[in-house]
Each structure stands twice: as structure tokens, then as C-alpha cells.
Design a protein around this motif. Structure first.
Motif, PDB file in Angstrom:
ATOM      1  N   SER A 117       0.846  -1.192   0.000  1.00 38.53           N
ATOM      2  CA  SER A 117       0.000   0.000   0.000  1.00 38.53           C
ATOM      3  C   SER A 117       0.880   1.241   0.000  1.00 38.53           C
ATOM      4  O   SER A 117       2.037   1.196   0.404  1.00 38.53           O
ATOM      5  N   LYS A 126     -11.142  11.456   2.047  1.00 38.30           N
ATOM      6  CA  LYS A 126     -12.348  10.987   2.715  1.00 38.30           C
ATOM      7  C   LYS A 126     -12.934  11.964   3.719  1.00 38.30           C
ATOM      8  O   LYS A 126     -14.142  12.015   3.912  1.00 38.30           O
ATOM      9  N   ASP A 148      -8.403  14.356   7.156  1.00 35.28           N
ATOM     10  CA  ASP A 148      -7.421  13.869   6.186  1.00 35.28           C
ATOM     11  C   ASP A 148      -6.885  15.017   5.337  1.00 35.28           C
ATOM     12  O   ASP A 148      -5.685  15.092   5.054  1.00 35.28           O
ATOM     13  N   SER A 200      -8.449   8.891  -3.892  1.00 30.83           N
ATOM     14  CA  SER A 200      -7.880   7.986  -2.893  1.00 30.83           C
ATOM     15  C   SER A 200      -8.898   7.012  -2.333  1.00 30.83           C
ATOM     16  O   SER A 200      -8.547   6.115  -1.571  1.00 30.83           O
ATOM     17  N   ASN A 201     -10.155   7.186  -2.680  1.00 33.11           N
ATOM     18  CA  ASN A 201     -11.182   6.274  -2.180  1.00 33.11           C
ATOM     19  C   ASN A 201     -12.291   6.110  -3.210  1.00 33.11           C
ATOM     20  O   ASN A 201     -12.571   7.023  -3.991  1.00 33.11           O
ATOM     21  N   SER A 202     -12.916   4.967  -3.189  1.00 33.49           N
ATOM     22  CA  SER A 202     -13.984   4.664  -4.151  1.00 33.49           C
ATOM     23  C   SER A 202     -15.357   4.801  -3.519  1.00 33.49           C
ATOM     24  O   SER A 202     -16.354   4.380  -4.091  1.00 33.49           O
ATOM     25  N   ASP A 203     -15.402   5.379  -2.307  1.00 34.51           N
ATOM     26  CA  ASP A 203     -16.680   5.617  -1.656  1.00 34.51           C
ATOM     27  C   ASP A 203     -16.748   7.060  -1.167  1.00 34.51           C
ATOM     28  O   ASP A 203     -15.788   7.821  -1.285  1.00 34.51           O
ATOM     29  N   LYS A 204     -17.895   7.428  -0.611  1.00 30.97           N
ATOM     30  CA  LYS A 204     -18.123   8.804  -0.174  1.00 30.97           C
ATOM     31  C   LYS A 204     -19.030   8.786   1.042  1.00 30.97           C
ATOM     32  O   LYS A 204     -19.974   7.997   1.115  1.00 30.97           O
ATOM     33  N   LYS A 262      -6.570   1.193   1.335  1.00 27.54           N
ATOM     34  CA  LYS A 262      -7.626   0.469   2.043  1.00 27.54           C
ATOM     35  C   LYS A 262      -9.018   0.842   1.545  1.00 27.54           C
ATOM     36  O   LYS A 262      -9.919   0.003   1.484  1.00 27.54           O
ATOM     37  N   PHE A 263      -9.218   2.103   1.196  1.00 30.43           N
ATOM     38  CA  PHE A 263     -10.549   2.578   0.824  1.00 30.43           C
ATOM     39  C   PHE A 263     -10.738   2.709  -0.687  1.00 30.43           C
ATOM     40  O   PHE A 263     -11.684   3.332  -1.145  1.00 30.43           O
ATOM     41  N   MET A 264      -9.808   2.134  -1.442  1.00 30.78           N
ATOM     42  CA  MET A 264      -9.911   2.189  -2.900  1.00 30.78           C
ATOM     43  C   MET A 264     -10.147   0.780  -3.448  1.00 30.78           C
ATOM     44  O   MET A 264      -9.245  -0.062  -3.426  1.00 30.78           O
ATOM     45  N   LYS A 265     -11.370   0.531  -3.877  1.00 34.02           N
ATOM     46  CA  LYS A 265     -11.702  -0.735  -4.531  1.00 34.02           C
ATOM     47  C   LYS A 265     -11.554  -0.511  -6.034  1.00 34.02           C
ATOM     48  O   LYS A 265     -12.434   0.054  -6.686  1.00 34.02           O
TER      49      LYS A 265
END
Length: 705
Positions: A285, A315, A319, A417-421, A459-462
Motif C-alpha cells: 500500500s 475521505k 485527512d 484515494s477512495n472509491s466511496d463517499k 484500504k478505501f480504494m476498490k
């Protein structure tokens, strides 16, 4: 002026810092800053990176979709969907210019105050300051100007007033920007109301980057307005977007398989090296557990390959703020020339906004050329960051996803950096609309030949999930209409219950699901409750109380109305402001954290009286399955001290909430007070107190001059 001139004394700075950074583990000195990355790029990117640069011909020429649109506007209903930066606002300007030259009036509705203020400046420069008005909760300038820009809620309120007075609204054309808000969970009802109430004689232009079901929205509009609604759609971005993937080693890969030279269409298949990386169970990572990637090193890699400036979407607010500090810890430094330019710009901005001088991130802006921009910061700071970014003085801005909507940040690259919100309650996967809004900030028309979206593993990126979202178009807009007491009261000013049910039948919800029974049932429930409480009579007409209560176009009109009916509101401007702030909260507060010394005795007495006297009405609401507010003391204490003239920094130190949240509390309180001010004929003393209270609240840095 240099760094130290902007830095506040250490003893005070630590107090201020806490209001921006709530995640204490980032600031205890134990947080690791990540390993240094070795910059590299896949050979397949050589040709892509060679495209980076400024377009040679910057002369504006209307695209085909723009030309098609201006042939229709401003005489026809029209929906324009085109990518961010494609030039939708230019179409609106042409339409308004036609109306203006013909002696008519235009109304431009926007969902965001920041966007409204930006467009106001643009339109004032184009059409002349004397010809452009602005109407938001905070500003009211030239409301009768031939061109008015304002929030959609105010346009809806104008339509309420016009229907009540039996008049036609005084405009000849309406533009609704960011029209996908029609499907917004909280505010979509306002867009829907405007389109239902707007007289068919007034053409309307809807603008959006993300309406997947434009044909359905057009069909609904044609069904209620009895006139054709044209659809103009542009799918090609003005600047091509190329997704990238940053391997933890520091090497940049294509995210998808490289473009096919034959048809130049992007592949929807992940690049083989990306596929191999995510399939490896022992994959590394960019960051250690619980930490952020080494942002400074990432920016250095981006700089090497000319991918700056960048917008990093992270996120959380914490951050974003920690990422700014991390850049300096990673050794990111700007050259002396840019450093001096930033200092000069900050000096200029400080003249307008003195509060930014003491901002804890100033030193990082000057040393590393980075800043955070999110709703926890004061408006003057966010304006300063926008100015610096617009003038090309920042390497990067760290932002939450709220920046993606409405703020015109120039950037070559967006970093994901992430695939969610986070939606305020929980983290959900990004929708295609949200992803399109974020990537729409990459690539500046007239400034870039190509834009990029850089994906960071973590961790938060699918990665596979994000790849699927990239391949999708925007989400369909679905109705979010709901019946509230304010709507019922205002429609009863000019309609019978049966006529209101006819309006409900015109809703987008009824069109989409071919059924309006649940909405009508909810309407009748509220009608019955209003009758029980004496706001409507046996003939289903508004009583005297119902008529003045309709002027309270706020979240809890009946609660505030009951306060007036029971004569429990104070007529002191400071105390009235403090008590009203209890009714506007949209978050939880920890009243137990308040210092007893910070709670004035007269305020506590009024607060207890309000809770005691409104308690039975709250129980009545709940027993009928209607919402009642939770009355926290914290907002009242903050508002009291601010209205008393206590300096901003001292008020902010009374609480753990972010300064940006405190600003929103005061702005919403002022908005509620404006509606109370409108009750001059019925409650003259309270109206006068509300007017004075507004002036006490609306000063720097709550509003900017």
C-alpha cells in the motif's frame, strides 16, 4: 512580509488548530509520514505524456451542441447536458443577452451560494453591474434588475408569492443550473416545485453535466407545461481525460489498457499491470494502516511528469488538513519565485479578509504550495485558496468531494484515494454522477490539451469497483419530492386542497411511478394536523394564524409559530437570535462539553422556558409521526456570544466544532430570523428584534465583504 508574519503565537495556534483537525492521532507526533517513492512511468504513457501542454489556438469557437442550443434559446424549453467545462454557462449567457437586448428579464437559479457569487461577478462584468442583481440568504442587491441570479429556494419563494398575489412572476426566462439537483435527497423538492409552478409562458433552460435520463425529464416537463422541451446532449469532454494508476513503488501506469490507435476509444479493461497488482494478495500500500499516503512525494512525482496542479479528493476534513502538513514533512518545497508570488497574493487577500492572516495552514501554503479546502474552514479562507489556485500559485488542493460541485477549480489532474463517499450518515460507493463531477475538474479548457485522474491504491480504494463506475454514464434523476408543512401552508394561500392534489399529480414522482397516492395521503395527514392545531378552518382555508405562519419558510415553521402563539420568544435581539439558533441545527451537539461559565444566566433561563413550553407540542408532533427538533444548548451559547460582539476566536474556543460549521449555524440562524422579520404586522417587536439580530450576526468572518 514572510512566513512568520502569518503565524500566530504558538500558545494560541494550538487552540486554533484543533478546530480544523479533529483526528488527534494525526498530531501526536507518532504518525508515520510514509516512505519515499521512486518516480517512474510505464513506457505506454510516453505518447500520452507528450500530449501535455497548452493548446495553441485559444480563440473561442462554439461547439456544435452550443450552436444547436443557441438556435433554440431563449424561446423554447430546453435541457442541455454536457460534461463539466464544456461551455454550458456560455449558452445561458447568450440566452440572457438576447432577453436583455429585447428589454426582458432573466432569472438564473443556482444551488450553491459560492457558485451564485462567482456567476454574479461574471455576469456583472459582462452585462454591467447596474443590470445584474443577486438574491441569496446573505445578499440582496438589485432584486429588480433585468438579470437576477439567486438560489433556487428564493425563486421558489417568489413563485409562492406570485401565486398568492394572483400575479405573474416578473421574469421572461429562467435558467436552472446544476439541474441534476432535481434528484437531490434534501433539496430536489425545490427544483421540482419550481418546474411545477413556473408559468408555461416562461421558457426554461436546464443545465447539467449529469442527467442520464434527460428524455424522461423532458417528457415530464412536456406533460405538465404542454409545450415541447428539446434535449441537447454533448458527450465528448472539451479536454480528454486519461485515468492513471500510481503503483506503491512510485511508478505511474495507465489505469485502463491503452487507447486503441484505430478507433481512439478508451478500453474498459484494466491495464494488465494494474490487474496483476490488485490480484496479488501480498500487494503493498502507499500508506501504513490508519495513515495517509506520502502526499509530498506523490506531488513530486506529479511535478516530474507535469501533472500539476492537482486536486486531491480525500475521505474527511481531518485527512485534508493532515495531508497539508504531511507535504512539509515529506520535504515538499516550492521555489523562491513562487513563494514570493504567494506571499504577495496573500498580502492582497489579507487586506480584504484579515482573518486569514492567522490561519494555521498559512505556513504550509508558503512553504509547500498546498492547501486544504473543505466545509470546516471559514469562507474567507476558502476564497483565498480558490484565488491562489485560480492564479496558478498552488501545487495542489486537498478537498472533500463537496468541492466537485460548483467551484471552478483549475486543475490538470484530480487524485482519487477512495472509491466511496460519506453521505453524512455512512460511507457508500461513489455513484457515476459523483465520479463524473470529480473527474470533471481535470483538464482546463484553453489551458490543457489533456487531463488526468490519478488513482491511489489503498484500504478505501476498490479498484475494480471504480473501474466499473468509470465505464458508466451518469445516474438517472429520480424524484425526491416530499410534502412539508411550509409547502402546504404556502399552497393553501392560493389553492384549495383539491387543487393542491392536482399539483401533486404533476410531480415528477407521479410521472415516474404513475401513482401519486402516497403523496396525496401525506398531504391529507398534514392538512388534518394543521386543522387540529387551528392553522386552517373547517372550510380548509387558512386561519389568521395559518396565514402569517405561511411566511415562515423554514425547516420547522409550526414549531416557531407555536413559540409566537404561546408568547415565549424574547424580544431582545441577542436572546432571540440565540433561541432561534436552537431550531436550525442539523447536527448533534455535546452540551456536556460546555463550560458552565460560558452559559449566561439569562440565556439559560430562556432556554429552559422554551423547552418547557414547547414540550407538549413536540410530543404532539411525535405522536402524529412528524419530526420535532432536538433543542441543544450549544448553538444558543455560541450565537449569544457572537451576537454580543465577542471576538470570533474567543467564540470558536468555546466549542469543538469546526469554524466552517459555526459559520453555517449563524447563516442559517440569520435566514430564520429574516422570515421572522417578515412578520412585522403581527409581531412588530419580535420582527424589529429579528432585524437587529441579523445585523449583529452577519459580520466578518461569517460573511465576507
Amino acid at each position: 512580509m514572510d512566513n512568520k508574519n502569518f503565524n500566530r503565537p504558538e500558545s494560541f495556534k494550538n487552540k486554533k488548530q484543533k478546530r480544523y483537525n479533529k483526528n488527534k492521532k494525526y498530531h501526536n507526533g507518532k504518525k508515520r509520514t510514509g516512505t519515499k517513492l521512486k518516480a517512474g512511468s510505464d513506457k505506454k504513457l510516453r505518447e500520452v505524456f507528450n500530449r501535455i501542454g497548452i493548446p495553441e489556438n485559444n480563440n473561442f469557437k462554439a461547439d456544435d451542441f452550443q450552436q444547436e442550443a443557441i438556435d433554440l434559446v431563449p424561446h423554447k424549453d430546453c435541457i442541455v447536458t454536457a460534461p463539466t467545462g464544456a461551455g454550458k454557462t456560455w449558452i445561458a449567457e447568450v440566452a440572457m443577452e438576447k432577453i436583455f437586448k429585447a428589454g426582458g428579464k432573466s432569472w438564473y437559479a443556482s444551488p450553491l451560494k459560492a457558485l451564485t457569487n462567482t456567476l454574479f461577478t461574471i455576469f456583472a462584468n459582462k452585462f454591467g453591474a447596474e443590470n445584474v442583481g443577486i438574491l441569496t440568504g446573505d445578499r440582496k442587491e438589485l432584486p429588480d434588475a433585468p438579470i437576477v441570479i439567486g438560489t433556487t429556494e428564493i425563486l421558489r419563494n417568489h413563485l409562492y408569492d406570485a401565486m398568492h398575489e394572483g400575479k405573474d412572476i416578473d421574469t421572461d426566462y429562467v435558467i436552472m443550473d446544476e439541474a441534476h439537483y432535481l434528484g437531490d435527497e434534501d433539496r430536489g423538492v425545490v427544483w421540482e416545485e419550481v418546474l411545477i409552478y413556473l408559468p408555461p409562458r416562461i421558457p426554461v433552460l436546464l443545465l447539467s453535466a449529469t442527467i442520464e435520463n434527460a428524455s424522461e425529464i423532458s417528457g415530464w416537463m412536456e406533460s405538465i407545461r404542454k409545450k415541447k422541451c428539446s434535449i441537447i446532449k454533448a458527450e465528448k469532454r472539451p479536454v480528454d481525460l486519461y485515468p492513471l494508476f500510481l503503483h506503491p513503488s512510485g511508478t505511474i501506469f495507465p489505469f485502463f489498457e491503452p487507447l486503441n490507435d484505430k478507433n481512439k476509444t478508451p478500453s474498459k479493461k484494466l491495464y494488465k499491470k494494474v490487474q496483476k497488482f490488485i490480484s496479488n494478495n501480498k500487494k503493498h500500500s502507499l500508506s501504513r494502516p490508519g495513515g495517509l499516503p506520502p502526499m509530498g512525494h506523490i506531488i513530486k512525482i506529479m511535478e516530474k511528469y507535469k501533472l500539476l496542479p492537482g486536486i486531491f479528493f480525500l475521505k474527511s476534513r481531518a485527512d485534508c488538513d493532515f495531508a497539508v502538513e504531511l507535504c512539509e514533512k515529506n520535504g515538499l518545497r516550492i521555489n523562491e519565485k513562487k513563494r514570493r508570488q504567494i506571499i504577495l497574493k496573500l498580502e492582497e487577500l489579507q487586506e480584504k479578509h484579515p482573518h486569514i492572516k492567522n490561519h494555521p495552514q498559512i505556513k504550509f501554503v508558503i512553504s509547500s504550495g498546498v492547501a486544504a479546502h473543505h466545509s470546516g474552514h471559514l469562507p474567507p479562507w476558502k476564497e483565498a485558496v480558490e484565488e491562489l489556485m485560480t492564479h496558478g500559485l498552488l501545487n495542489a488542493v486537498f478537498a472533500t468531494t463537496t468541492v466537485a460541485a460548483g467551484v471552478n477549480f483549475p486543475a490538470r489532474t484530480v487524485v482519487l484515494s477512495n472509491s466511496d463517499k460519506f453521505n453524512g450518515v455512512e460511507f457508500l460507493p461513489l455513484t457515476p454522477t459523483e465520479l463524473h463531477q470529480m473527474t470533471g475538474r481535470a483538464g482546463r479548457r484553453g489551458m490543457d490539451k489533456i487531463g488526468f485522474a490519478l488513482i491511489l491504491p489503498g484500504k478505501f480504494m476498490k479498484v475494480r469497483q471504480l473501474a466499473k463506475i468509470f465505464a458508466k454514464t451518469a445516474d438517472p434523476v429520480t424524484s425526491k419530492i416530499k410534502i412539508d408543512f411550509s409547502m402546504v401552508l404556502n399552497l393553501l394561500l392560493s389553492h384549495t386542497p383539491r387543487q393542491i392534489e392536482t399539483l401533486i399529480e404533476k410531480s415528477l414522482a407521479s410521472y415516474q411511478i404513475h401513482e401519486s397516492g402516497e403523496l396525496k395521503k401525506d398531504f391529507r395527514r398534514k392538512l388534518s394536523f394543521l386543522s387540529h392545531c387551528g392553522y386552517i378552518d373547517e372550510k380548509d382555508s387558512l386561519t389568521f394564524d395559518g396565514t402569517w405562519a405561511s411566511r415562515l419558510r423554514i425547516d420547522y415553521p409550526l414549531v416557531v409559530a407555536e413559540g409566537f402563539r404561546t408568547e415565549i420568544f424574547p424580544d431582545s435581539p441577542v436572546l432571540l437570535a440565540a433561541i432561534i439558533s436552537c431550531f436550525v441545527t442539523d447536527r448533534e451537539y455535546k452540551d456536556e462539553l460546555l463550560s458552565h461559565r460560558s452559559i449566561p444566566k439569562n440565556l439559560k433561563k430562556e432556554y429552559i422556558k422554551i423547552k418547557k413550553n414547547l414540550g407538549p407540542f413536540f410530543e404532539l408532533l411525535k405522536s402524529n409521526k412528524f419530526d420535532a427538533p432536538v433543542l441543544y444548548l450549544t448553538p444558543a451559547v455560541l450565537t449569544y456570544h457572537w451576537a454580543m460582539g465577542v471576538p470570533w476566536e474567543k467564540v470558536a474556543d468555546l466549542t469543538e466544532i469546526a469554524e466552517g460549521d459555526m459559520v453555517r449555524l449563524f447563516l442559517r440562524t440569520a435566514d430564520n430570523l429574516r422570515h421572522i422579520r417578515n412578520l412585522t404586522e403581527v409581531f412588530p417587536e419580535e420582527s424589529s428584534a429579528a432585524s437587529e439580530a441579523i445585523d449583529l450576526i452577519l459580520r466578518e468572518p461569517v460573511i465576507t465583504n
